[in-house]
Enzyme design. Structure first.
Site, PDB file in Angstrom:
ATOM      1  N   HIS A 306       0.856  -1.240   0.125  1.00 54.86           N
ATOM      2  CA  HIS A 306      -0.141   0.042   0.008  1.00 54.86           C
ATOM      3  C   HIS A 306       1.002   1.291   0.104  1.00 54.86           C
ATOM      4  O   HIS A 306       1.887   1.245   0.666  1.00 54.86           O
ATOM      5  CB  HIS A 306      -0.951   0.016   1.237  1.00 54.86           C
ATOM      6  CG  HIS A 306      -2.027   1.033   0.994  1.00 54.86           C
ATOM      7  ND1 HIS A 306      -2.038   2.383   1.424  1.00 54.86           N
ATOM      8  CD2 HIS A 306      -3.293   0.698   0.642  1.00 54.86           C
ATOM      9  CE1 HIS A 306      -3.303   2.932   1.142  1.00 54.86           C
ATOM     10  NE2 HIS A 306      -3.894   1.852   0.662  1.00 54.86           N
ATOM     11  N   ASP A 363      -7.792  -5.241  -0.350  1.00 53.14           N
ATOM     12  CA  ASP A 363      -8.405  -6.156  -1.414  1.00 53.14           C
ATOM     13  C   ASP A 363      -8.088  -7.538  -1.138  1.00 53.14           C
ATOM     14  O   ASP A 363      -8.511  -8.262  -1.979  1.00 53.14           O
ATOM     15  CB  ASP A 363      -7.777  -5.760  -2.906  1.00 53.14           C
ATOM     16  CG  ASP A 363      -8.226  -4.314  -3.129  1.00 53.14           C
ATOM     17  OD1 ASP A 363      -7.329  -3.199  -3.430  1.00 53.14           O
ATOM     18  OD2 ASP A 363      -9.443  -4.067  -3.065  1.00 53.14           O
TER      19      ASP A 363
HETATM   20  C1  SDX Z   1      -6.271   0.259  -3.040  1.00 52.11           C
HETATM   21  O1  SDX Z   1      -4.353   4.603  -1.878  1.00 52.11           O
HETATM   22  C2  SDX Z   1      -5.117   4.032  -1.509  1.00 52.11           C
HETATM   23  O2  SDX Z   1      -5.666   4.333  -0.500  1.00 52.11           O
HETATM   24  C3  SDX Z   1      -5.749   2.844  -2.076  1.00 52.11           C
HETATM   25  C4  SDX Z   1      -6.714   2.005  -1.570  1.00 52.11           C
HETATM   26  C5  SDX Z   1      -8.019   2.893  -1.395  1.00 52.11           C
HETATM   27  O3  SDX Z   1      -8.954   2.271  -0.441  1.00 52.11           O
HETATM   28  O4  SDX Z   1      -8.600   3.661  -2.230  1.00 52.11           O
HETATM   29  O5  SDX Z   1      -6.151   1.513  -0.346  1.00 52.11           O
HETATM   30  C6  SDX Z   1      -7.348   0.897  -2.257  1.00 52.11           C
HETATM   31  O6  SDX Z   1      -5.845   0.395  -4.134  1.00 52.11           O
HETATM   32  C7  SDX Z   1      -5.172  -1.041  -2.333  1.00 52.11           C
HETATM   33  C8  SDX Z   1      -4.152  -1.402  -3.272  1.00 52.11           C
HETATM   34  C9  SDX Z   1      -4.402  -2.479  -4.123  1.00 52.11           C
HETATM   35  N1  SDX Z   1      -3.322  -2.774  -5.066  1.00 52.11           N
HETATM   36  C10 SDX Z   1      -2.969  -3.792  -5.156  1.00 52.11           C
HETATM   37  O7  SDX Z   1      -3.062  -4.798  -4.115  1.00 52.11           O
HETATM   38  C11 SDX Z   1      -1.776  -4.247  -6.124  1.00 52.11           C
HETATM   39  C12 SDX Z   1      -0.531  -4.802  -5.526  1.00 52.11           C
HETATM   40  N2  SDX Z   1       0.183  -3.564  -4.613  1.00 52.11           N
HETATM   41  C13 SDX Z   1       1.078  -2.849  -5.534  1.00 52.11           C
HETATM   42  O8  SDX Z   1       1.081  -2.871  -6.867  1.00 52.11           O
HETATM   43  C14 SDX Z   1       1.562  -1.627  -4.756  1.00 52.11           C
HETATM   44  O9  SDX Z   1       1.814  -2.295  -3.551  1.00 52.11           O
HETATM   45  C15 SDX Z   1       0.688  -0.477  -4.606  1.00 52.11           C
HETATM   46  C16 SDX Z   1       0.227  -0.154  -5.967  1.00 52.11           C
HETATM   47  C17 SDX Z   1      -0.445  -0.758  -3.669  1.00 52.11           C
HETATM   48  C18 SDX Z   1       1.496   0.591  -3.990  1.00 52.11           C
HETATM   49  O10 SDX Z   1       2.550   0.789  -4.912  1.00 52.11           O
HETATM   50  P1  SDX Z   1       3.698   1.996  -4.449  1.00 52.11           P
HETATM   51  O11 SDX Z   1       3.441   2.415  -3.213  1.00 52.11           O
HETATM   52  O12 SDX Z   1       4.043   2.651  -5.639  1.00 52.11           O
HETATM   53  O13 SDX Z   1       4.888   1.030  -4.150  1.00 52.11           O
HETATM   54  P2  SDX Z   1       5.925   0.359  -5.294  1.00 52.11           P
HETATM   55  O14 SDX Z   1       5.069  -0.252  -6.241  1.00 52.11           O
HETATM   56  O15 SDX Z   1       6.983   1.400  -5.627  1.00 52.11           O
HETATM   57  O16 SDX Z   1       6.371  -0.831  -4.531  1.00 52.11           O
HETATM   58  C19 SDX Z   1       7.629  -0.568  -3.456  1.00 52.11           C
HETATM   59  C20 SDX Z   1       8.397  -2.015  -3.515  1.00 52.11           C
HETATM   60  C21 SDX Z   1       8.739  -2.442  -4.959  1.00 52.11           C
HETATM   61  O17 SDX Z   1      10.002  -3.151  -4.957  1.00 52.11           O
HETATM   62  P3  SDX Z   1      11.565  -2.518  -5.222  1.00 52.11           P
HETATM   63  O18 SDX Z   1      11.545  -1.693  -6.522  1.00 52.11           O
HETATM   64  O19 SDX Z   1      11.311  -1.464  -4.017  1.00 52.11           O
HETATM   65  O20 SDX Z   1      12.586  -3.598  -5.219  1.00 52.11           O
HETATM   66  O21 SDX Z   1       7.437  -3.139  -3.115  1.00 52.11           O
HETATM   67  C22 SDX Z   1       7.487  -3.886  -4.082  1.00 52.11           C
HETATM   68  C23 SDX Z   1       7.763  -3.207  -5.472  1.00 52.11           C
HETATM   69  O22 SDX Z   1       8.215  -3.998  -6.477  1.00 52.11           O
HETATM   70  N3  SDX Z   1       5.994  -4.276  -4.154  1.00 52.11           N
HETATM   71  C24 SDX Z   1       5.463  -5.662  -4.181  1.00 52.11           C
HETATM   72  C25 SDX Z   1       4.108  -5.627  -4.132  1.00 52.11           C
HETATM   73  N4  SDX Z   1       3.859  -4.292  -3.898  1.00 52.11           N
HETATM   74  C26 SDX Z   1       4.709  -3.698  -3.897  1.00 52.11           C
HETATM   75  N5  SDX Z   1       6.347  -6.976  -4.605  1.00 52.11           N
HETATM   76  C27 SDX Z   1       5.330  -8.006  -4.878  1.00 52.11           C
HETATM   77  N6  SDX Z   1       4.071  -7.856  -4.661  1.00 52.11           N
HETATM   78  C28 SDX Z   1       3.369  -6.851  -4.425  1.00 52.11           C
HETATM   79  N7  SDX Z   1       1.965  -6.843  -4.000  1.00 52.11           N
END
Ligand code: SDX
Length: 427
Positions: A306, A363
């Protein structure tokens, strides 16, 4: 408490005021930065940038706190009705008995949709994704209510708010009914909001349909948990579109489109498809955790991570417990629940997830409950939108009341510098 921040640019010192919110969050007000220094700030994904000041929802990502207008999500999910929470978000206070009765009655009197809307709806291919259909239908509502964008018309925003809350469930159930070729149902205004939705979703003209109170109560809780979440992607979209003075229906339609994305609300559909794949693959969660850690795999553990929560998403905790209770009460044995718990357990002890503070988000477990309630997978994100609707409305209303300027970010240009036009025969 206001203070100042000093910025030294090319040897020159600049002072900027700082502001502090009611929960101690702090910001530097850089409104004069470009005029004074010629510099702008840049912040991909707005990870460190506040778009507004808001009194609606407070999140503490480090502590895993979520409050709507000061009330904890735990309290509201346990004790309130979804319409009480909608009223709280939109008008700022929990309603009195009289206010609630009027609000509920106003909504009841607007649940029917203009029959001409069916002509628009019938034009969609049968397997259109419901999020695309809903974004279009909600935008189309501006055509039926042109006073929503006519600046010379008297302000009927409150009526448009009631129409959206009242008609969104009706339109959402049309998507489900069409996908399985069943006749759509008219709302039954003797039912409460959640029961009416379930009636329109699942009743058939050939038999009597009784709403199961366990299911209606579970739906009520899920909608509350999704109702608002400060400046997330879709809410920021609603505010940005609304800042151009676009009407409420168009702004909400844009929010639905933003929510559809698999990184945002669309994740709840991705999660259940991922869990089903793991179950079908023998339940080997370690294999999928390894895949999620391998960047080259392109696989993400949907429902994890998140932007703000670097601790447990409080909604995930509540939904996980509710999933246990509801499946037990309904006597449903869904193998994906056990796989989800195992996945959470393995991930939370894995250095990759710990280092990145990746926890289950809203989710991760919600789809397991939606499925137990009989909601099909491709309707999961519509359910998220149904819950988020009052939050979007509240945020749009707050932005308009604050008379915020049109949102228009700056950029740093990195393209070609000036060059002469070359006629095609010479290229
Ligand atoms: C919602 O914003 C809100 O409030 C949203 C929400 C709401 O109520 O409106 O809470 C609802 O959208 C919840 C999130 C749902 N999405 C997912 O579950 C999709 C999977 N999660 C991600 O793609 C990610 O965690 C986000 C999009 C939620 C957040 O992305 P960020 O903050 O941009 O973080 P990032 O993608 O830069 O990740 C940081 C690191 C990365 O690794 P490094 O590059 O540092 O090595 O964490 C890793 C990412 O690769 N990472 C994951 C991961 N989520 C982040 N690795 C594996 N699996 C994951 N799910």
């Amino acid at each position: 408490m206001a203070g100042t921040a000093e910025l030294i640019i090319e040897g020159k010192s600049y002072q900027y005021p700082t502001i502090e919110g009611s929960e101690g969050e702090k910001a530097i007000d850089i409104a004069k930065l470009r005029d004074e220094t010629g510099y702008i700030t840049i912040d991909s994904g707005y990870k460190n940038t506040g778009a507004t000041k808001s009194g609606i929802t407070f999140l503490d990502g480090e502590e895993g706190i979520l409050r709507y207008r000061g009330y904890s999500i735990e309290d509201l999910a346990d004790k309130a009705s979804f319409l009480e929470v909608a009223y709280l978000l939109i008008y700022g206070e929990l309603p009195t008995t009289e206010q609630y009765a009027k609000f509920e009655n106003d909504i009841r009197r607007h649940t029917i949709v203009n029959e001409d809307m069916r002509r628009i709806f019938n034009g969609f291919p049968v397997n259109s994704h419901p999020m695309g259909v809903m974004s279009s239908l909600i935008s189309a509502m501006s055509g039926f209510y042109p006073d929503s964008y006519d600046d010379k018309a008297p302000d009927r925003t409150e009526l448009h708010i009631i129409r959206l809350l009242a008609k969104f469930p009706t339109l959402a159930t049309w998507c489900y009914k069409k996908s399985n070729g069943h006749p759509i149902n008219y709302p039954k205004n003797s039912l409460d909001y959640c029961s009416n939705f379930l009636h329109m979703m699942f009743s058939l003209p050939v038999e009597n349909y009784e709403v199961n109170p366990v299911i209606s109560k579970a739906l009520n809780k899920l909608l509350i948990l999704h109702a608002d979440h400060e400046q997330n992607c879709s809410t920021s979209t609603v505010r940005l579109v609304g800042s151009s003075k676009a009407n409420l229906y168009s702004s909400i339609s844009a929010g639905i489109s933003a929510l559809w994305g698999p990184l945002h609300g669309g994740a709840n559909q991705e999660v259940i498809e991922m869990l089903d794949e793991i179950v079908a693959d023998g339940g080997d969660v370690e294999k999928y955790v390894l895949k999620a850690k391998d960047k080259s795999s392109g696989f993400r553990l949907f429902g994890f991570g998140h932007r703000v929560y670097k601790n447990f998403d409080p909604r995930a905790r509540i939904i996980k417990k509710a999933a246990d209770d509801i499946l037990e009460t309904l006597g449903i044995n869904d193998p994906t629940l056990e796989v989800a718990k195992k996945l959470e357990e393995v991930a939370l002890t894995d250095e990759y997830f710990i280092a990145r503070k990746l926890y289950p988000n809203v989710d991760f477990y919600s789809g397991i409950i939606y499925r137990a309630l009989g909601i099909p997978t491709n309707m999961f994100t519509v359910m998220f939108a149904l819950g988020r609707l009052p939050g979007w409305i509240a945020q749009w209303k707050e932005m308009r009341a604050a008379k915020e300027p049109i949102g228009r970010p700056r950029q740093i240009y990195t393209g070609a510098t000036l060059r002469e036009f070359v006629p095609i025969e010479k290229r």
